[in-house]
Scaffold this motif. Structure first.
Motif, PDB file in Angstrom:
ATOM      1  N   ARG A  22      25.833  32.883  41.021  1.00  8.70           N
ATOM      2  CA  ARG A  22      25.870  31.454  41.327  1.00  8.70           C
ATOM      3  C   ARG A  22      25.020  31.121  42.546  1.00  8.70           C
ATOM      4  O   ARG A  22      24.376  30.072  42.601  1.00  8.70           O
ATOM      5  CB  ARG A  22      27.318  31.008  41.535  1.00  8.70           C
ATOM      6  CG  ARG A  22      28.101  30.910  40.218  1.00  8.70           C
ATOM      7  CD  ARG A  22      29.566  30.691  40.432  1.00  8.70           C
ATOM      8  NE  ARG A  22      30.267  30.559  39.140  1.00  8.70           N
ATOM      9  CZ  ARG A  22      31.543  30.821  38.948  1.00  8.70           C
ATOM     10  NH1 ARG A  22      32.277  31.256  39.967  1.00  8.70           N
ATOM     11  NH2 ARG A  22      32.095  30.668  37.758  1.00  8.70           N
ATOM     12  N   GLY A  25      21.575  30.396  41.671  1.00  8.24           N
ATOM     13  CA  GLY A  25      21.341  29.237  40.815  1.00  8.24           C
ATOM     14  C   GLY A  25      21.669  29.467  39.353  1.00  8.24           C
ATOM     15  O   GLY A  25      21.242  28.710  38.477  1.00  8.24           O
ATOM     16  N   GLU A  45      21.147  27.328  35.692  1.00 11.17           N
ATOM     17  CA  GLU A  45      21.942  26.101  35.666  1.00 11.17           C
ATOM     18  C   GLU A  45      21.059  24.868  35.499  1.00 11.17           C
ATOM     19  O   GLU A  45      21.401  23.936  34.768  1.00 11.17           O
ATOM     20  CB  GLU A  45      22.764  26.005  36.956  1.00 11.17           C
ATOM     21  CG  GLU A  45      23.904  24.992  36.910  1.00 11.17           C
ATOM     22  CD  GLU A  45      23.521  23.631  37.467  1.00 11.17           C
ATOM     23  OE1 GLU A  45      24.355  22.714  37.411  1.00 11.17           O
ATOM     24  OE2 GLU A  45      22.385  23.486  37.964  1.00 11.17           O
ATOM     25  N   ARG A  49      21.178  21.637  32.849  1.00 13.84           N
ATOM     26  CA  ARG A  49      21.322  20.298  33.435  1.00 13.84           C
ATOM     27  C   ARG A  49      20.241  19.354  32.896  1.00 13.84           C
ATOM     28  O   ARG A  49      20.508  18.195  32.584  1.00 13.84           O
ATOM     29  CB  ARG A  49      21.255  20.388  34.962  1.00 13.84           C
ATOM     30  CG  ARG A  49      21.416  19.051  35.673  1.00 13.84           C
ATOM     31  CD  ARG A  49      21.510  19.246  37.170  1.00 13.84           C
ATOM     32  NE  ARG A  49      22.705  20.023  37.500  1.00 13.84           N
ATOM     33  CZ  ARG A  49      23.917  19.496  37.566  1.00 13.84           C
ATOM     34  NH1 ARG A  49      24.095  18.207  37.326  1.00 13.84           N
ATOM     35  NH2 ARG A  49      24.955  20.248  37.871  1.00 13.84           N
ATOM     36  N   THR A  79      32.755  22.171  36.549  1.00 14.02           N
ATOM     37  CA  THR A  79      31.743  21.914  37.567  1.00 14.02           C
ATOM     38  C   THR A  79      32.365  21.948  38.955  1.00 14.02           C
ATOM     39  O   THR A  79      33.566  21.711  39.115  1.00 14.02           O
ATOM     40  CB  THR A  79      31.085  20.542  37.364  1.00 14.02           C
ATOM     41  OG1 THR A  79      32.099  19.524  37.374  1.00 14.02           O
ATOM     42  CG2 THR A  79      30.332  20.491  36.046  1.00 14.02           C
ATOM     43  N   THR A  83      29.472  19.644  44.463  1.00 16.37           N
ATOM     44  CA  THR A  83      28.037  19.685  44.160  1.00 16.37           C
ATOM     45  C   THR A  83      27.728  19.344  42.701  1.00 16.37           C
ATOM     46  O   THR A  83      26.584  19.114  42.350  1.00 16.37           O
ATOM     47  CB  THR A  83      27.468  21.083  44.452  1.00 16.37           C
ATOM     48  OG1 THR A  83      28.086  22.037  43.560  1.00 16.37           O
ATOM     49  CG2 THR A  83      27.755  21.484  45.894  1.00 16.37           C
ATOM     50  N   PHE A  85      27.719  21.321  40.346  1.00 11.04           N
ATOM     51  CA  PHE A  85      27.053  22.500  39.774  1.00 11.04           C
ATOM     52  C   PHE A  85      27.893  23.026  38.617  1.00 11.04           C
ATOM     53  O   PHE A  85      29.108  23.158  38.717  1.00 11.04           O
ATOM     54  CB  PHE A  85      26.922  23.569  40.873  1.00 11.04           C
ATOM     55  CG  PHE A  85      26.184  24.815  40.455  1.00 11.04           C
ATOM     56  CD1 PHE A  85      24.823  24.940  40.676  1.00 11.04           C
ATOM     57  CD2 PHE A  85      26.858  25.886  39.858  1.00 11.04           C
ATOM     58  CE1 PHE A  85      24.134  26.096  40.301  1.00 11.04           C
ATOM     59  CE2 PHE A  85      26.183  27.039  39.482  1.00 11.04           C
ATOM     60  CZ  PHE A  85      24.809  27.147  39.706  1.00 11.04           C
ATOM     61  N   GLN A  87      29.647  25.550  36.848  1.00 10.35           N
ATOM     62  CA  GLN A  87      30.117  26.889  37.175  1.00 10.35           C
ATOM     63  C   GLN A  87      30.381  27.725  35.925  1.00 10.35           C
ATOM     64  O   GLN A  87      30.146  28.925  35.915  1.00 10.35           O
ATOM     65  CB  GLN A  87      31.382  26.792  38.030  1.00 10.35           C
ATOM     66  CG  GLN A  87      31.130  26.189  39.403  1.00 10.35           C
ATOM     67  CD  GLN A  87      32.379  26.211  40.247  1.00 10.35           C
ATOM     68  OE1 GLN A  87      33.484  25.945  39.762  1.00 10.35           O
ATOM     69  NE2 GLN A  87      32.231  26.533  41.509  1.00 10.35           N
TER      70      GLN A  87
END
Length: 215
Positions: A22, A25, A45, A49, A79, A83, A85, A87
């Protein structure tokens, strides 16, 4: 258009590997479903996205790994609350000629007549369940509300029909309506309250006069 996502199989241990990936990225995930054994994967990721940003949450994604190509849909995701992100993401492998049920966004378009007259548009349902083959799943379904006047409403039955998918949600589910201006409603309530007050006052005065006459 095919949305390709390059992925790699990943090891489940040690747990510290997850943090390392992670930090680089990478997002973790799993793919399962049609002709696929549950397989843990890892991927960039930002690649996922971009696909979801450009084509929506119902995008058909072709996973590439170890010489394999697997058609999938995102079935779930986790997520980071700060952030955003990704996960962990669940990819469901699908059969291209078999229908599946998913949720599509309902997007209202047009300027309602009632809004121009002073009312306000209130939407209560934002997604509808549809059944379609993976390549025909709609990202969104648009509903024109231009002709709605104050007091008018629309339901799932008013959504436009399309041969590429079937709407599964109940047709009488309420989507949106144009309501009366709040100020006018408040004024009416105020007037009603004032009338009731005046009536109460008049009644009280009549009672007093009647008591005086008796005396």
């Amino acid at each position: 258009m095919t949305n390709k996502l390059q992925v790699s199989k990943r090891e489940l241990r040690p747990r510290s590997l997850r943090t390392k990936l992670r930090n680089e990225g990478k997002a973790l995930g799993v793919v399962y479903g049609y002709k696929v054994d549950s397989t843990p994967i890892v991927f960039d990721e930002m690649d996922l996205r971009k696909i979801l940003r450009d084509h929506g949450d119902n995008a058909l994604i072709e996973l590439h790994y170890d010489g394999n190509k697997i058609n999938t849909l995102v079935h779930g995701s986790e997520t980071d609350p700060f952030t955003n992100f990704y996960q962990h993401v669940e990819f469901m492998a699908v059969k291209m000629d078999e229908e599946t049920e998913v949720e599509a966004d309902i997007v209202l378009v047009g300027d309602a007549k009632g809004v121009k007259e002073g009312g306000y548009l209130a939407q209560s349902l934002y997604k509808v369940t549809v059944a379609a083959t993976p390549a025909n799943i709609p990202e969104r379904i648009e509903l024109d509300v231009s002709e709605l006047g104050i007091g008018d409403s629309v339901t799932v039955a008013d959504l436009p029909e399309d041969k590429s998918y079937t709407i599964v949600s109940e047709p009488d589910m309420h989507i949106a309506s144009v309501n009366e201006p709040v100020a006018e409603v408040e004024d009416e309530e105020s007037e009603e309250g004032s009338t009731e007050g005046e009536a109460s006052e008049a009644s009280s005065e009549e009672a007093e006069e009647s008591n005086e006459d008796k005396e």
